[in-house]
Design an enzyme around this catalytic site. Structure first.
Site, PDB file in Angstrom:
ATOM      1  N   GLY A   1       0.545   3.967  -5.892  1.00  0.00           N
ATOM      2  CA  GLY A   1       0.341   5.363  -6.278  1.00  0.00           C
ATOM      3  C   GLY A   1      -0.692   6.055  -5.406  1.00  0.00           C
ATOM      4  O   GLY A   1      -0.849   7.277  -5.469  1.00  0.00           O
ATOM      5  N   GLY A   2      -1.427   5.283  -4.617  1.00  0.00           N
ATOM      6  CA  GLY A   2      -2.434   5.881  -3.735  1.00  0.00           C
ATOM      7  C   GLY A   2      -3.690   6.318  -4.471  1.00  0.00           C
ATOM      8  O   GLY A   2      -4.511   7.043  -3.913  1.00  0.00           O
TER       9      GLY A   2
ATOM     10  N   HIS B   1      -0.312  -7.109  -9.000  1.00  0.00           N
ATOM     11  CA  HIS B   1      -1.366  -7.376  -8.015  1.00  0.00           C
ATOM     12  C   HIS B   1      -1.859  -8.800  -8.217  1.00  0.00           C
ATOM     13  O   HIS B   1      -2.029  -9.239  -9.347  1.00  0.00           O
ATOM     14  CB  HIS B   1      -2.518  -6.390  -8.245  1.00  0.00           C
ATOM     15  CG  HIS B   1      -3.646  -6.498  -7.269  1.00  0.00           C
ATOM     16  ND1 HIS B   1      -3.813  -5.634  -6.207  1.00  0.00           N
ATOM     17  CD2 HIS B   1      -4.676  -7.371  -7.177  1.00  0.00           C
ATOM     18  CE1 HIS B   1      -4.887  -5.966  -5.517  1.00  0.00           C
ATOM     19  NE2 HIS B   1      -5.430  -7.017  -6.091  1.00  0.00           N
TER      20      HIS B   1
ATOM     21  N   THR C   1       0.838  -1.208   0.000  1.00  0.00           N
ATOM     22  CA  THR C   1       0.000   0.000   0.000  1.00  0.00           C
ATOM     23  C   THR C   1       0.869   1.252   0.000  1.00  0.00           C
ATOM     24  O   THR C   1       0.614   2.193  -0.755  1.00  0.00           O
ATOM     25  CB  THR C   1      -0.934  -0.004   1.233  1.00  0.00           C
ATOM     26  OG1 THR C   1      -1.638  -1.239   1.258  1.00  0.00           O
ATOM     27  CG2 THR C   1      -1.905   1.162   1.190  1.00  0.00           C
TER      28      THR C   1
ATOM     29  N   ARG D   1      -5.828  -2.882 -17.571  1.00  0.00           N
ATOM     30  CA  ARG D   1      -4.392  -3.175 -17.435  1.00  0.00           C
ATOM     31  C   ARG D   1      -3.982  -4.477 -18.128  1.00  0.00           C
ATOM     32  O   ARG D   1      -2.860  -4.576 -18.619  1.00  0.00           O
ATOM     33  CB  ARG D   1      -4.013  -3.209 -15.952  1.00  0.00           C
ATOM     34  CG  ARG D   1      -4.047  -1.830 -15.358  1.00  0.00           C
ATOM     35  CD  ARG D   1      -3.684  -1.820 -13.905  1.00  0.00           C
ATOM     36  NE  ARG D   1      -3.668  -0.439 -13.430  1.00  0.00           N
ATOM     37  CZ  ARG D   1      -3.507  -0.101 -12.160  1.00  0.00           C
ATOM     38  NH1 ARG D   1      -3.349  -1.024 -11.242  1.00  0.00           N
ATOM     39  NH2 ARG D   1      -3.496   1.168 -11.806  1.00  0.00           N
TER      40      ARG D   1
HETATM   41  P1  ADP Z   1      -2.984  -5.079   2.029  1.00  0.00           P
HETATM   42  O1  ADP Z   1      -3.069  -3.660   2.399  1.00  0.00           O
HETATM   43  O2  ADP Z   1      -3.775  -5.440   0.832  1.00  0.00           O
HETATM   44  O3  ADP Z   1      -3.241  -5.974   3.186  1.00  0.00           O
HETATM   45  P2  ADP Z   1      -0.096  -4.731   1.917  1.00  0.00           P
HETATM   46  O4  ADP Z   1       0.894  -5.352   1.016  1.00  0.00           O
HETATM   47  O5  ADP Z   1      -0.200  -3.240   1.905  1.00  0.00           O
HETATM   48  O6  ADP Z   1      -1.482  -5.409   1.570  1.00  0.00           O
HETATM   49  O7  ADP Z   1       0.192  -5.152   3.402  1.00  0.00           O
HETATM   50  C1  ADP Z   1       0.448  -6.473   3.794  1.00  0.00           C
HETATM   51  C2  ADP Z   1       1.437  -6.466   4.937  1.00  0.00           C
HETATM   52  O8  ADP Z   1       1.474  -7.755   5.539  1.00  0.00           O
HETATM   53  C3  ADP Z   1       2.858  -6.139   4.519  1.00  0.00           C
HETATM   54  O9  ADP Z   1       3.365  -5.069   5.283  1.00  0.00           O
HETATM   55  C4  ADP Z   1       3.622  -7.431   4.788  1.00  0.00           C
HETATM   56  O10 ADP Z   1       4.963  -7.235   5.185  1.00  0.00           O
HETATM   57  C5  ADP Z   1       2.811  -8.035   5.912  1.00  0.00           C
HETATM   58  N1  ADP Z   1       2.992  -9.504   6.040  1.00  0.00           N
HETATM   59  C6  ADP Z   1       3.064 -10.407   5.040  1.00  0.00           C
HETATM   60  N2  ADP Z   1       3.251 -11.647   5.536  1.00  0.00           N
HETATM   61  C7  ADP Z   1       3.287 -11.516   6.889  1.00  0.00           C
HETATM   62  C8  ADP Z   1       3.457 -12.437   7.971  1.00  0.00           C
HETATM   63  N3  ADP Z   1       3.652 -13.740   7.765  1.00  0.00           N
HETATM   64  N4  ADP Z   1       3.437 -11.937   9.223  1.00  0.00           N
HETATM   65  C9  ADP Z   1       3.276 -10.608   9.458  1.00  0.00           C
HETATM   66  N5  ADP Z   1       3.126  -9.703   8.481  1.00  0.00           N
HETATM   67  C10 ADP Z   1       3.112 -10.140   7.204  1.00  0.00           C
END
Ligand code: ADP
Length: 651
Positions: free
Chosen positions: A184-185, A588, A180, A476
């Site tokens: 690009g937000g 994605h 996130t 896309r």
């Molecule tokens: P969304 O906002 O769609 O949930 P993001 O990629 O913005 O997706 O956020 C997912 C977050 O979860 C990331 O910061 C990532 O590092 C974290 N994450 C992924 N796997 C794990 C895990 N096993 N334990 C803790 N955090 C995790």
């Protein structure tokens, strides 16, 4: 010498202190020409300058100077790597996961300084790493445990907190934000007030009229009611003033459904689940206002445009650009409501008790065991698997051209952990075969930034031959497929000063990258004439000029006779002109845990698994075969908010 910031100075003092207690290089025969040396190396946002001070036998201090590395993401790399090098007197240091480019930039610049000081780089690499020892086991409990501190996890934390629950969020990375914060937000929402300033283009009217020709009985039954409602709205609109943009939740839902309905390589069809899609489109504006309402420094910007693949001008952004604009207010407000965020705490397993998800087992990088008990429920918000190409390739049902080394816009942390943990807890998976390639990514790093452009309607794409090859306002997947067919799988976004987003020499682009650095490393090109621009990026000048003149005539006539672009935007006429080379990369992952509209995770029989909720990219079934650009953050905010409230209410 570059200006050294106050933060950098204090870091210098801390690291100098560490050096006194760190192991001495003398014992291992390491020697230097004492003095202070400087070097810089390429990071994610330009060059990262480093100053290193040596005695005859030790690296005394490392100072990272002013840089344009990504706020909130790169910070741990800029502090931890120098600290580890000085503490251990070693180059045997781990990069910070999720910030590997910044980590490597610091390491490379330090190596350059060591070479200047006559040090033995290979010997320093062979030295032992700083020893990590596991601490005492940690046991904690809270009403709601959230896994992942990206957009969805932090939205869930705020929501659960405001609904009176105690919250612990665990995050695998050294910093919060996930994909996130790297996005690009762009945020799609139907918003009659802000969209009132947008004109309707003739080709958009043609597009609306084509929707009137669709027989509601010919589409998936769940969406036929939405189509009928939309057709009624369009008929009414066409009777009145058609100079101002038409938009409605029904149009947003219908476009997202149509754009997500795809046929896989195996011949099976997929489309978004009506209840989930409609939940996102109908609640997105409210969720955006909800995020902004908790933080005095955050506002919704008035200008609305179209993000690439967004299909209609309904993209909003917050006052702080890119995904940071969402992460920063959510972190501040969630912690204000009592949420505790535990960094570098990786969930490895869900704790099941009597068929209910009742906690999480996690681990710290030093091996410390963490056991978290949830009084009410666990929210999975671990994001997608875009940085796990093996998993993407295993499930891929759409591209058949993914490779293990394909670049990605994703943080390296997006490895699909939550999908694997959820599957082990009995969750059903949906749409795993559909992975979105971002057509417009940096050709080397695969990242979203590193270029200049404006709204999708203002963008013009040309291939290496200087010719347009697609409607730039397409979805896309269509854009990526078209791009991959061009020479070298590449294209260039062409714009004039205004349609490129008004970039300034000495300034920064939307992503915070230095324009001068981008010009220097040929991530972008700038020229006073289109002819010169073509020469710079290797296209035939006459072809490019003729192509842009033709495009400008389409803008005047309101019809793209070559590719049927639905919204043509501004003509490309007033220099300087800019070109940004781009290439598709993994962006994605649309598949994941199946949820219902209360964000409860469903098992393979369609029943909610008690105590288990999920939101964001870890879930599937919403965007189906292709996600509309600008729909991810609404999904994250809407379902993050719902998941937090559902867990707090123990639905
Ligand atoms: P969304 O906002 O769609 O949930 P993001 O990629 O913005 O997706 O956020 C997912 C977050 O979860 C990331 O910061 C990532 O590092 C974290 N994450 C992924 N796997 C794990 C895990 N096993 N334990 C803790 N955090 C995790």
């Amino acid at each position: 010498m570059r200006k050294i910031t106050a933060v950098a100075l204090s870091l210098l003092l801390v690291l100098s202190g560490l050096a006194m207690t760190g192991c001495s290089g003398k014992d291992k025969g390491i020697s230097f020409k004492a003095g202070t040396y400087q070097a810089e190396s390429q990071g994610i946002g330009g060059m990262v300058p480093v100053t290193v001070e040596f005695s005859d036998t030790e690296i005394l201090s490392i100072t990272v100077g002013e840089n344009h590395e990504t706020k909130g993401i790169s910070d741990p790399a800029l502090t931890r790597i120098p600290a580890d090098i000085v503490k251990g007197q070693t180059l045997n240091v781990d990069t910070v996961s999720g910030a590997s480019v910044s980590s490597n930039a610091v390491i490379s610049a330090v190596i350059a300084c060591i070479e200047q000081a006559g040090g033995d780089v290979e010997a320093l690499k062979a030295r032992p790493a700083v020893v990590q020892t596991a601490g005492e086991d940690i046991e904690k409990s809270a009403d709601v445990i959230i896994i992942g501190a990206g957009g969805a996890g932090l939205a869930a934390a705020l929501s659960a907190g405001t609904n009176g629950s105690s919250v612990i969020v665990i995050e695998k990375g050294a910093s919060i934000g996930g994909n996130t914060i790297r996005s690009g937000g762009g945020y799609n929402a139907v918003d009659p007030v802000r969209q009132a300033a947008i004109d309707m283009e003739p080709s958009q009217i043609t597009e609306l009229k084509s929707i009137l020709d669709v027989d509601p009985a010919s589409i998936d039954a769940d969406f036929s009611g939405t189509l009928e409602e939309l057709q009624g709205q369009i008929r009414e609109y066409l009777k009145g003033d058609t100079s101002v943009l038409f938009d409605s939740v029904a149009l947003h839902t219908y476009q997202s459904y149509k754009s997500g309905k795809r046929t896989g390589l195996d011949g099976s069809e997929i489309h978004g689940t009506y209840e989930l899609l409609n939940t996102v489109t109908s609640q997105s504006l409210a969720a955006l206002e909800w995020v902004a309402s908790y933080d005095d420094e955050t506002d919704i910007r008035d200008d609305v445009s179209t993000v690439l693949g967004g299909l209609w001008p309904r993209m909003h952004s917050l006052t702080t650009s890119v995904g940071h604009g969402f992460i920063s207010p959510l972190e501040k407000s969630a912690t204000k409501f009592g949420a505790e965020i535990m960094l570098e705490t990786k969930a490895v397993e869900l704790i099941m008790r009597d068929g209910k998800v009742s906690g999480v087992l996690a681990v710290k990088p030093d091996g410390t065991k963490v056991t978290l008990t949830a009084n009410k429920g666990v929210v999975m918000a671990t994001g997608g698997y875009g940085a796990n190409p093996e998993l993407a390739m295993e499930y891929d049902n759409y591209w058949a051209c993914l490779t293990p080394d394909m670049p990605t816009t994703n943080t390296a942390l997006a490895t699909g952990d939550g999908i694997i943990m959820g599957r082990e807890a009995g969750a059903d998976l949906v749409g795993m075969g559909y992975i979105q390639l971002m057509p417009s990514s940096h050709p080397v790093s695969g990242s979203l930034g590193g270029g200049v452009w404006g709204s999708a309607d203002d963008q013009v794409f040309v291939n290496k031959e200087g010719k347009r090859f697609v409607s730039e306002y397409e979805s896309r997947d269509v854009l990526s497929k078209a791009a991959l067919e061009q020479t070298d799988g590449m294209f260039w976004i062409i714009g004039d000063q205004i349609s490129s987003g008004d970039p300034q020499l000495g300034g920064q682009n939307y992503w915070g990258n230095s324009i001068d650095e981008l010009l220097k490393d040929k991530s972008i090109y700038r020229a006073e004439t289109l002819e010169d621009l073509a020469v710079q990026f290797g296209a035939d000048p006459e072809t490019l000029v003729a192509e842009i003149e033709k495009y400008n005539s389409f803008c005047e006539n309101g019809v793209d006779e070559d590719f049927g672009k639905v919204r043509l935007g501004k003509k490309i006429e007033d220099g300087p002109f800019w070109a940004t080379p781009r290439k598709p990369s993994i962006h994605h992952t649309m598949g994941g845990l199946r949820i219902d509209s209360d964000a409860r995770v469903l098992d393979t029989d369609g029943n909610p698994i008690p105590g288990f909720y999920a939101a964001g990219e870890v879930t599937g079934g919403i965007h189906a075969g292709n996600r509309v650009g600008g729909n991810a953050i609404p999904d994250i905010m809407v379902f993050g908010r719902i998941a937090g409230a559902s867990a707090a209410a123990e639905l």
